[in-house]
Design an enzyme around this catalytic site. Structure first.
Site, mmCIF file in Angstrom:
data_model
loop_
_atom_site.group_PDB
_atom_site.id
_atom_site.type_symbol
_atom_site.label_atom_id
_atom_site.label_comp_id
_atom_site.label_asym_id
_atom_site.label_seq_id
_atom_site.Cartn_x
_atom_site.Cartn_y
_atom_site.Cartn_z
ATOM 1 N N GLY A 301 5.826 -6.838 35.525
ATOM 2 C CA GLY A 301 5.530 -8.055 34.790
ATOM 3 C C GLY A 301 4.292 -7.897 33.927
ATOM 4 O O GLY A 301 4.026 -6.832 33.348
ATOM 5 N N SER A 302 3.483 -8.953 33.864
ATOM 6 C CA SER A 302 2.336 -8.967 32.947
ATOM 7 C C SER A 302 1.235 -7.996 33.323
ATOM 8 O O SER A 302 0.326 -7.747 32.519
ATOM 9 C CB SER A 302 1.764 -10.385 32.869
ATOM 10 O OG SER A 302 2.713 -11.258 32.282
ATOM 11 N N THR A 303 1.273 -7.440 34.558
ATOM 12 C CA THR A 303 0.251 -6.441 34.904
ATOM 13 C C THR A 303 0.399 -5.173 34.069
ATOM 14 O O THR A 303 -0.518 -4.344 34.037
ATOM 15 C CB THR A 303 0.321 -6.068 36.398
ATOM 16 O OG1 THR A 303 1.632 -5.603 36.720
ATOM 17 C CG2 THR A 303 -0.010 -7.276 37.268
#
Length: 582
Positions: A301-303
């Site tokens: 995801g956004s990591t």
């Protein structure tokens, strides 16, 4: 006359037989003598071999103690303790009428916790010479059995593996089977190193089995080796306690946490939930024993966004001060909609990370080629085995396609379509925090400092780390990851779990971060898999675990604070008010 002739011939025939018999006897003795000379003088090797086969024996020089596993400070995580095995000789039992002692057999059954009938069934066959009645009994039980004096029931020394820290290190340290062979974790991956090798001596024995001559050593015994891990048990215990509490509170399917030393690549902590007690083999289940921090993969995801920003900086798409137009806050690519929660307009690259703008990431990623994006991910260690030698480690998956659609390239920019392990994600953030230098990861404490490799330009890595500090500050998505007294940077991630044909309704909450920002020392990743209830965002379920564990680790490792607290600001203001102006 004829009678006289006959009498003269008889002595001649008897004399011939006598000579013939004597000659035959002499020839027989000559043959025997020649054969004996041939066997004993000319060619004695075969008979010597036959004799040796009947008298020479190899005996093991016992050295079976298994090596210890310790943390970086010498605290014991796995040790071997002496116990006894109870065995029986059924032939001796029947020969000496041992079964007539019914009360003693009843007492034996009770102390072993085995039904008496089951115990007797094991020794019914009088032809057998060896059968285990029970393995690894305590010294107290062994002494009680010794006092029963049951003919045919014997004790033999052996060892049992004991894990003082129990479930805290169960996934990392692993466990052994009843024979002392590693079957999980470090115990399995480094089984040969931990296991002693018995030596061998040649001896000559008589027909009664007694040693009558020691012929010397055939092979030397090899001592077992201890293993010193890189983890700090103090931090490990803190991490497990915090992760387990979050795992239970959010009723998650599983959870993992990995902490790395940025400057050496050493693993400081690695824990998972649910866990098990390796001292109780009855709890052993395959799904509980898996070290999810290295075996399970997730879409980050956004990591993943900081790595995509690094790629954009490297390839000249943006610079650290660029503005990115995210209007109108959504777009359609290949019939799919990509959007932010609202239209953020024209924002800086730092704000793209701070507000976790998917539109901002897509705008940057679409100006690069897929090959450029994938090259950056590979340099961050994604899709590559870390080389630590842990059992079941996964390499994750970085997609390889001949043709990329726009939606595939767009979703890659915010962490979909690629899978990583928590360990790989922690390594990526450690590289960022270390100015773009990658050190080989290690779970075994090194005697020499490792040699790093510069895989990302330092100024780009430093720029992105500086941007990540804003994510934890007010207005960012990870305010719950803030630690009083320390400057912290990181990124939240919330990704849907993939199912057949698309994505389901379950989520993964992640947080990846580093501290302290002024001189990064630790990188950590927290993964909460399938949290239940209304809270499932990474900033709500994973960031608080990061703050608690990172705060404790910074203090335990005596790392100086690099940010002034509110109280310090107030104190500084009071001091300034009483200092006269020049």
């Amino acid at each position: 006359m004829s009678w006289r002739k006959k009498q003269k011939k008889e002595p001649m025939m008897a004399r011939g037989r006598f000579y013939f018999t004597c000659g035959a006897i002499v020839l027989a003795f000559v043959a025997l003598f020649a054969r004996a000379a041939w066997i004993q003088v000319i060619s004695p090797d075969r008979l010597r071999l036959e004799g040796d086969l009947r008298s020479l024996r190899s005996t093991a020089v016992s050295n079976t103690s298994r090596g210890m596993i310790m943390d970086r400070n010498g605290e014991e995580l796995a040790v071997s303790v002496p116990v006894q095995a109870v065995w029986a000789d059924p032939k001796q039992i029947h020969a000496e009428h041992s079964l007539d002692k019914e009360q003693a057999w009843q007492a034996l059954a009770e102390v072993l916790g085995v039904p008496r009938d089951t115990l007797l069934a094991r020794v019914q066959d009088p032809k057998r010479r060896f059968v285990y009645l029970q393995r690894q009994v305590t010294p107290a039980v062994a002494e009680y059995i010794r006092k029963l004096r049951l003919p045919g029931v014997h004790l033999r020394p052996e060892e049992r593996r004991f894990y003082p820290t129990g479930e805290i290190n169960a996934h990392l340290v692993g466990m052994t089977n009843i024979d002392g062979t590693g079957i999980e974790g470090i115990e399995r991956g480094f089984n040969d190193w931990l296991t002693a090798s018995p030596g061998e001596r040649k001896v000559r024995k008589d027909r009664l089995g007694r040693v009558i001559e020691d012929l010397g050593v055939v092979s030397e015994a090899r001592e077992a080796n201890n293993i010193e891990l890189t983890i700090d048990q103090r931090v490990q215990a803190l991490a497990y306690r915090s992760l387990k509490r979050a795992f239970e509170y959010h009723r998650a399917t599983s959870a993992s946490l990995v902490m790395l030393d940025v400057k050496t690549g050493e693993v400081i902590a690695m824990v998972n939930a649910p866990s098990f007690n390796p001292n109780n083999r009855g709890q052993y289940q395959g799904f509980r024993a898996r070290n999810r921090a290295v075996t399970d993969t997730y879409e980050p995801g956004s990591t993943l966004k900081p790595m995509i920003v690094v790629s954009a900086l490297e390839n000249g798409v943006v610079n650290a001060n660029s503005m990115v137009d995210t209007s109108p806050g959504w777009m359609r690519l290949g019939g799919k909609r990509v959007s932010d929660t609202r239209n953020l307009g024209s924002i800086s690259v730092e704000t793209v990370l701070k507000r976790s703008s998917n539109m901002g990431m897509v705008r940057m990623a679409m100006k690069e080629t897929p090959a450029q994006l994938l090259d950056t991910l590979y340099r961050f260690g994604m899709g590559i085995d870390t080389g630590m030698g842990l059992v079941g480690e996964s390499t994750g998956m970085v997609p390889q396609r001949r043709r990329w659609s726009e939606i595939e390239q767009a979703t890659l920019s915010f962490g979909y379509g690629v899978t990583v392990t928590p360990l790989q994600l922690a390594q990526a953030y450690a590289i960022l925090a270390n100015g773009g230098k990658r050190y080989p990861l290690s779970i075994i404490k090194r005697s020499q400092p490792p040699i790093g490799e510069q895989v990302i330009p330092r100024h780009h890595a430093d720029a992105v780390i500086s941007m990540l500090e804003s994510v934890v500050q007010p207005g960012g998505t990870a305010t719950r990851a803030a630690i009083p007294g320390y400057r912290v940077g990181g990124k939240t991630g919330t990704s849907r779990k993939a199912i057949a044909g698309g994505y389901g309704s379950d989520y993964i909450g992640l947080f990846a971060g580093v501290a302290p920002i002024s001189d990064p020392r630790l990188a950590m990743v927290v993964v909460i898999n399938e949290p239940q209830g209304e809270q499932y965002y990474g900033g709500l379920v994973a960031a608080p675990v990061f703050a608690e564990v990172m705060s404790g680790a910074l203090q335990l490792l005596n790392i100086r604070p690099d940010a002034a607290t509110e109280e310090q600001f107030q104190l500084a203001g009071q001091e300034a008010s009483i200092v006269p102006h020049s």
